[in-house]
Design an enzyme around this catalytic site. Structure first.
Site, PDB file in Angstrom:
ATOM      1  N   TYR A  69       0.840  -1.210   0.000  1.00 40.02           N
ATOM      2  CA  TYR A  69       0.000   0.000   0.000  1.00 40.02           C
ATOM      3  C   TYR A  69       0.878   1.265   0.000  1.00 40.02           C
ATOM      4  O   TYR A  69       0.662   2.176  -0.804  1.00 40.02           O
ATOM      5  CB  TYR A  69      -0.899  -0.008   1.242  1.00 40.02           C
ATOM      6  N   LYS A 102       1.108   4.146  -2.903  1.00 42.75           N
ATOM      7  CA  LYS A 102       0.739   5.548  -2.689  1.00 42.75           C
ATOM      8  C   LYS A 102       1.912   6.489  -3.002  1.00 42.75           C
ATOM      9  O   LYS A 102       1.693   7.631  -3.421  1.00 42.75           O
ATOM     10  CB  LYS A 102       0.210   5.752  -1.269  1.00 42.75           C
TER      11      LYS A 102
HETATM   12  P1  NAD Z   1     -13.629   2.707   0.841  1.00 42.01           P
HETATM   13  O1  NAD Z   1     -13.300   1.261   0.922  1.00 42.01           O
HETATM   14  O2  NAD Z   1     -14.710   3.235   1.723  1.00 42.01           O
HETATM   15  O3  NAD Z   1     -13.941   3.117  -0.678  1.00 42.01           O
HETATM   16  C1  NAD Z   1     -13.163   2.651  -1.741  1.00 42.01           C
HETATM   17  C2  NAD Z   1     -14.094   2.272  -2.878  1.00 42.01           C
HETATM   18  O4  NAD Z   1     -13.288   1.831  -3.966  1.00 42.01           O
HETATM   19  C3  NAD Z   1     -15.034   1.121  -2.508  1.00 42.01           C
HETATM   20  O5  NAD Z   1     -16.380   1.466  -2.778  1.00 42.01           O
HETATM   21  C4  NAD Z   1     -14.543  -0.026  -3.364  1.00 42.01           C
HETATM   22  O6  NAD Z   1     -15.580  -0.912  -3.781  1.00 42.01           O
HETATM   23  C5  NAD Z   1     -13.939   0.721  -4.549  1.00 42.01           C
HETATM   24  N1  NAD Z   1     -13.013  -0.129  -5.272  1.00 42.01           N
HETATM   25  C6  NAD Z   1     -11.998  -0.864  -4.751  1.00 42.01           C
HETATM   26  N2  NAD Z   1     -11.421  -1.584  -5.707  1.00 42.01           N
HETATM   27  C7  NAD Z   1     -12.073  -1.324  -6.865  1.00 42.01           C
HETATM   28  C8  NAD Z   1     -11.956  -1.794  -8.190  1.00 42.01           C
HETATM   29  N3  NAD Z   1     -11.036  -2.691  -8.520  1.00 42.01           N
HETATM   30  N4  NAD Z   1     -12.811  -1.314  -9.134  1.00 42.01           N
HETATM   31  C9  NAD Z   1     -13.766  -0.407  -8.799  1.00 42.01           C
HETATM   32  N5  NAD Z   1     -13.919   0.084  -7.546  1.00 42.01           N
HETATM   33  C10 NAD Z   1     -13.095  -0.387  -6.596  1.00 42.01           C
HETATM   34  O7  NAD Z   1     -12.262   3.451   1.147  1.00 42.01           O
HETATM   35  P2  NAD Z   1     -11.852   5.007   1.240  1.00 42.01           P
HETATM   36  O8  NAD Z   1     -11.138   5.124   2.528  1.00 42.01           O
HETATM   37  O9  NAD Z   1     -12.975   5.909   0.942  1.00 42.01           O
HETATM   38  O10 NAD Z   1     -10.754   5.036   0.087  1.00 42.01           O
HETATM   39  C11 NAD Z   1     -10.768   5.944  -0.998  1.00 42.01           C
HETATM   40  C12 NAD Z   1      -9.332   6.314  -1.311  1.00 42.01           C
HETATM   41  O11 NAD Z   1      -8.784   7.037  -0.217  1.00 42.01           O
HETATM   42  C13 NAD Z   1      -8.411   5.115  -1.546  1.00 42.01           C
HETATM   43  O12 NAD Z   1      -7.557   5.377  -2.658  1.00 42.01           O
HETATM   44  C14 NAD Z   1      -7.611   5.047  -0.267  1.00 42.01           C
HETATM   45  O13 NAD Z   1      -6.340   4.452  -0.450  1.00 42.01           O
HETATM   46  C15 NAD Z   1      -7.509   6.507   0.085  1.00 42.01           C
HETATM   47  N6  NAD Z   1      -7.159   6.760   1.492  1.00 42.01           N
HETATM   48  C16 NAD Z   1      -8.009   6.409   2.496  1.00 42.01           C
HETATM   49  C17 NAD Z   1      -7.637   6.656   3.826  1.00 42.01           C
HETATM   50  C18 NAD Z   1      -8.513   6.303   5.000  1.00 42.01           C
HETATM   51  O14 NAD Z   1      -8.082   6.445   6.144  1.00 42.01           O
HETATM   52  N7  NAD Z   1      -9.740   5.861   4.778  1.00 42.01           N
HETATM   53  C19 NAD Z   1      -6.398   7.245   4.096  1.00 42.01           C
HETATM   54  C20 NAD Z   1      -5.567   7.578   3.045  1.00 42.01           C
HETATM   55  C21 NAD Z   1      -5.954   7.330   1.737  1.00 42.01           C
END
Ligand code: NAD
Length: 250
Positions: free
Chosen positions: A154, A158
């Site tokens: 991961y 990133k």
């Molecule tokens: P989440 O799991 O709530 O949402 C992510 C969405 O992406 C989900 O609905 C999932 O079904 C979809 N997804 C995953 N793989 C997929 C694929 N192959 N095809 C289509 N859709 C797909 O997570 P989130 O926290 O909202 O994450 C969104 C972004 O934010 C991500 O890139 C994550 O790495 C980043 N992020 C999140 C956090 C955190 O603390 N939540 C921190 C840093 C970065």
């Protein structure tokens, strides 16, 4: 266009729109007058969640599918006739250190978090060039700048997002296309839920953010709105932390 509507008439593609940050951003963009082409996996109730929004269209697919970029971009063009904003948001996190990271984990994390971002952006850019402007928001993480325990694939993915965004920002600025990396900290979503089940992990991040709380998807959506709006016309190549100050607090 009312003053409150920062994206009136703009067309935005958002991946990973069924949950967390993508969902909150889709709703905020729609509230600000955007027309939204929303993408997520088939089993995430994407269609039913956005059924009642007149200006939302949904496409259920896996963004790593070979034909996904073409289906996403053709779909948005067919429905809305142009593309102004791309938010590459879909992502997955697997908790595993170097030795626990199998080839399968590595390949899947890279495919979803990096390769799809590259391929979808490549498909979108000709349409933005035709429009004479564009906004690309790539969702990285505070792990785009630093390492964290047990996040080998991961964290690598990133960092790659940050590198890809910078390369794109340099190449695409001449077409008035800006590219920024949105870097969330600890945000309460489906992705982070398994990690926050550990009370120590949760308390660590609550304490680490000087503002004293975990982030909500809406906190990140507001930053995405800024990057997508005219307020950010001269912002490109930025790694934009939305983390309550956690990452500078040592
Ligand atoms: P989440 O799991 O709530 O949402 C992510 C969405 O992406 C989900 O609905 C999932 O079904 C979809 N997804 C995953 N793989 C997929 C694929 N192959 N095809 C289509 N859709 C797909 O997570 P989130 O926290 O909202 O994450 C969104 C972004 O934010 C991500 O890139 C994550 O790495 C980043 N992020 C999140 C956090 C955190 O603390 N939540 C921190 C840093 C970065």
């Amino acid at each position: 266009m009312t003053e409150a509507q920062k994206l009136a008439g703009k067309v935005a593609i958002i991946t990973g729109a069924a949950s967390g940050i993508g969902r909150a951003t889709a709703i905020l963009f729609l509230q600000h007058g955007a027309r939204a082409f929303l993408v997520d996996l088939p089993d995430q109730s994407l269609v039913s969640q956005f059924h009642d929004y007149d200006h939302a269209r949904t496409l259920e697919l896996d963004i790593t599918d070979a034909d996904a970029p073409r289906r996403i971009v053709d779909g948005a063009m067919e429905v809305f006739g142009g593309i102004d904003i791309l938010m590459n948001n879909a992502g997955i996190a697997v908790g595993a250190d170097l030795e626990a990271t199998t080839d399968e984990i590595w390949d899947r994390v890279m495919a979803v978090n990096v390769t799809s971002m590259f391929r979808i952006s490549r498909e979108v850019v000709p349409h933005m060039r035709q429009r004479g402007r564009g906004r690309i928001i790539n969702v990285g993480s505070i792990m785009s700048d630093v390492g964290g325990p047990g996040l080998c694939a991961y964290g690598t993915s990133k960092h790659a997002v940050a590198g890809l965004s910078k390369a794109m920002a340099v190449d695409l600025g001449q077409y008035q296309i800006t590219v920024n990396t949105l870097q969330p900290g600890a945000i309460v979503t489906g992705l982070s839920a398994p990690f926050f089940k550990d009370p120590e992990f949760r308390a660590y991040w609550e304490d680490k953010a000087p503002v004293g709380r975990l982030g909500q998807p809406e906190d990140v959506a507001k930053a995405a709105l800024f990057l997508a709006s005219a307020d950010a016309d001269f912002v490109s190549g930025l790694g934009f932390n939305v983390d309550g100050g956690a990452i500078i607090n040592f």
